[in-house]
Design a protein around this motif. Sequence first.
Motif, PDB file in Angstrom:
ATOM      1  N   MET A 171      52.433  41.247  48.693  1.00  0.00           N
ATOM      2  CA  MET A 171      51.778  41.079  47.401  1.00  0.00           C
ATOM      3  C   MET A 171      50.271  40.943  47.587  1.00  0.00           C
ATOM      4  N   ARG A 172      49.842  40.280  48.647  1.00  0.00           N
ATOM      5  CA  ARG A 172      48.396  40.162  48.909  1.00  0.00           C
ATOM      6  C   ARG A 172      47.797  41.532  49.219  1.00  0.00           C
ATOM      7  N   THR A 173      48.576  42.373  49.866  1.00  0.00           N
ATOM      8  CA  THR A 173      48.116  43.742  50.130  1.00  0.00           C
ATOM      9  C   THR A 173      47.903  44.498  48.826  1.00  0.00           C
ATOM     10  N   PHE A 174      48.860  44.381  47.905  1.00  0.00           N
ATOM     11  CA  PHE A 174      48.741  45.061  46.617  1.00  0.00           C
ATOM     12  C   PHE A 174      47.598  44.485  45.783  1.00  0.00           C
ATOM     13  N   GLN A 175      47.335  43.174  45.943  1.00  0.00           N
ATOM     14  CA  GLN A 175      46.298  42.514  45.154  1.00  0.00           C
ATOM     15  C   GLN A 175      44.882  42.811  45.646  1.00  0.00           C
ATOM     16  N   ARG A 176      44.783  43.397  46.827  1.00  0.00           N
ATOM     17  CA  ARG A 176      43.469  43.665  47.403  1.00  0.00           C
ATOM     18  C   ARG A 176      42.660  44.568  46.472  1.00  0.00           C
ATOM     19  N   GLY A 177      41.485  44.081  46.083  1.00  0.00           N
ATOM     20  CA  GLY A 177      40.619  44.861  45.204  1.00  0.00           C
ATOM     21  C   GLY A 177      40.910  44.665  43.733  1.00  0.00           C
ATOM     22  N   LEU A 178      42.082  44.094  43.403  1.00  0.00           N
ATOM     23  CA  LEU A 178      42.428  43.868  42.002  1.00  0.00           C
ATOM     24  C   LEU A 178      42.065  42.455  41.557  1.00  0.00           C
ATOM     25  N   LEU A 179      41.980  41.539  42.531  1.00  0.00           N
ATOM     26  CA  LEU A 179      41.609  40.158  42.247  1.00  0.00           C
ATOM     27  C   LEU A 179      40.337  39.807  43.004  1.00  0.00           C
ATOM     28  N   SER A 180      39.560  38.933  42.443  1.00  0.00           N
ATOM     29  CA  SER A 180      38.356  38.436  43.111  1.00  0.00           C
ATOM     30  C   SER A 180      38.390  36.914  43.096  1.00  0.00           C
ATOM     31  N   SER A 181      37.807  36.302  44.102  1.00  0.00           N
ATOM     32  CA  SER A 181      37.827  34.838  44.177  1.00  0.00           C
ATOM     33  C   SER A 181      36.547  34.325  44.817  1.00  0.00           C
ATOM     34  N   ARG A 182      36.178  33.118  44.451  1.00  0.00           N
ATOM     35  CA  ARG A 182      35.054  32.416  45.053  1.00  0.00           C
ATOM     36  C   ARG A 182      35.570  31.172  45.749  1.00  0.00           C
ATOM     37  N   ASP A 183      34.692  30.511  46.449  1.00  0.00           N
ATOM     38  CA  ASP A 183      35.086  29.315  47.188  1.00  0.00           C
ATOM     39  C   ASP A 183      35.699  28.279  46.248  1.00  0.00           C
ATOM     40  N   ASN A 184      36.867  27.787  46.666  1.00  0.00           N
ATOM     41  CA  ASN A 184      37.563  26.713  45.953  1.00  0.00           C
ATOM     42  C   ASN A 184      37.938  27.101  44.516  1.00  0.00           C
ATOM     43  N   GLU A 185      38.049  28.395  44.243  1.00  0.00           N
ATOM     44  CA  GLU A 185      38.459  28.845  42.926  1.00  0.00           C
ATOM     45  C   GLU A 185      39.691  29.733  43.047  1.00  0.00           C
ATOM     46  N   ALA A 186      40.517  29.667  42.038  1.00  0.00           N
ATOM     47  CA  ALA A 186      41.718  30.510  42.039  1.00  0.00           C
ATOM     48  C   ALA A 186      41.312  31.966  41.820  1.00  0.00           C
ATOM     49  N   PRO A 187      42.032  32.902  42.432  1.00  0.00           N
ATOM     50  CA  PRO A 187      41.711  34.327  42.240  1.00  0.00           C
ATOM     51  C   PRO A 187      41.775  34.718  40.765  1.00  0.00           C
ATOM     52  N   LYS A 188      40.851  35.575  40.354  1.00  0.00           N
ATOM     53  CA  LYS A 188      40.812  36.070  38.980  1.00  0.00           C
ATOM     54  C   LYS A 188      40.832  37.592  38.986  1.00  0.00           C
ATOM     55  N   LEU A 189      41.261  38.139  37.878  1.00  0.00           N
ATOM     56  CA  LEU A 189      41.323  39.595  37.742  1.00  0.00           C
ATOM     57  C   LEU A 189      39.920  40.182  37.814  1.00  0.00           C
ATOM     58  N   SER A 190      39.732  41.153  38.700  1.00  0.00           N
ATOM     59  CA  SER A 190      38.420  41.783  38.871  1.00  0.00           C
ATOM     60  C   SER A 190      38.270  42.968  37.911  1.00  0.00           C
ATOM     61  N   GLU A 191      37.099  43.579  37.934  1.00  0.00           N
ATOM     62  CA  GLU A 191      36.866  44.767  37.103  1.00  0.00           C
ATOM     63  C   GLU A 191      37.848  45.874  37.462  1.00  0.00           C
ATOM     64  N   ASN A 192      38.083  46.038  38.764  1.00  0.00           N
ATOM     65  CA  ASN A 192      39.056  47.033  39.197  1.00  0.00           C
ATOM     66  C   ASN A 192      40.471  46.665  38.743  1.00  0.00           C
ATOM     67  N   GLY A 193      40.734  45.352  38.679  1.00  0.00           N
ATOM     68  CA  GLY A 193      42.036  44.903  38.207  1.00  0.00           C
ATOM     69  C   GLY A 193      42.269  45.266  36.746  1.00  0.00           C
ATOM     70  N   PHE A 194      41.234  45.098  35.912  1.00  0.00           N
ATOM     71  CA  PHE A 194      41.349  45.516  34.513  1.00  0.00           C
ATOM     72  C   PHE A 194      41.557  47.023  34.416  1.00  0.00           C
ATOM     73  N   GLN A 195      40.840  47.770  35.263  1.00  0.00           N
ATOM     74  CA  GLN A 195      40.996  49.226  35.269  1.00  0.00           C
ATOM     75  C   GLN A 195      42.426  49.603  35.637  1.00  0.00           C
ATOM     76  N   PHE A 196      42.986  48.882  36.601  1.00  0.00           N
ATOM     77  CA  PHE A 196      44.364  49.139  37.036  1.00  0.00           C
ATOM     78  C   PHE A 196      45.348  48.905  35.890  1.00  0.00           C
ATOM     79  N   LEU A 197      45.166  47.804  35.141  1.00  0.00           N
ATOM     80  CA  LEU A 197      46.083  47.483  34.055  1.00  0.00           C
ATOM     81  C   LEU A 197      46.007  48.492  32.917  1.00  0.00           C
ATOM     82  N   LEU A 198      44.863  49.157  32.775  1.00  0.00           N
ATOM     83  CA  LEU A 198      44.699  50.144  31.711  1.00  0.00           C
ATOM     84  C   LEU A 198      45.251  51.519  32.094  1.00  0.00           C
ATOM     85  N   MET A 199      45.611  51.680  33.366  1.00  0.00           N
ATOM     86  CA  MET A 199      46.175  52.953  33.804  1.00  0.00           C
ATOM     87  C   MET A 199      47.559  53.164  33.197  1.00  0.00           C
TER      88      MET A 199
END
Length: 229
Positions: A171-199
């Motif tokens: 799942m982490r492999t699939f999430q690569r590039g779709l989620l973005s995260s900062r220090d001590n923050e939970a991963p969030k949907l990235s711009e590429n992630g939104f693009q993926f969901l619109l496909m």
Amino acid sequence: MPQVMVVARNFMDMVAALSASKLDMLYDSAFICEAMLRSFPPLAKKYVLQMLYVSAPVPAAAIEEWVLDDYASKHKVAIDRLVQLRVFVEIRDRRKEVSYRMNNKFQANMQKYLVSGGSLPREPVPSSITARLPTVTELENYALEQWECFLLQLINSSQVEKGTSFSSSMMRTFQRGLLSSRDNEAPKLSENGFQFLLMETNAQLWYIMREYISSAEKREGKRRSYELN
């Protein structure tokens, strides 16, 4: 997490991105050759069938004469696609004139397919079993439900009551590039992630398959490197 551009590709684009050696391995299967032929543009199909029993290279100029001038652009698209997929192998002579011959494996398998047919032998299924088979609508609904569950787990695993059979590392492999995260923050949907969901669903599926294949190739490369060391 590293950012990876999400590019929607279809089956043909995905196969065309493979190396020459991997394409040749694919063409060991007559059924893959059949699937490739079905996916070709109409003019490319015509060229393959016309050259199916031609063993000698055919000059590019001769193939150009097979179509009217009005179809020159479609001719170029067909030839480019066949060369890209290594169904046609480009040959240049001393005068730098171009000829094409068909990939030996692809040609041999398609010849066998035309002679023997492509359907696998099937044993009769008892009526007691066929009566319990799901309908097409039921299969579609089940597939859609499973895919939606997978997407939800892909975006936020904590919200999924019933997860999929994929491991956390996959799942982490699939999430690569779709989620973005900062220090001590939970991963969030990235711009590429939104693009993926619109496909469209088929484009999402090809993206996931490419990530899976890429991950498998990297693991295989590491394994071979370890064995050599």
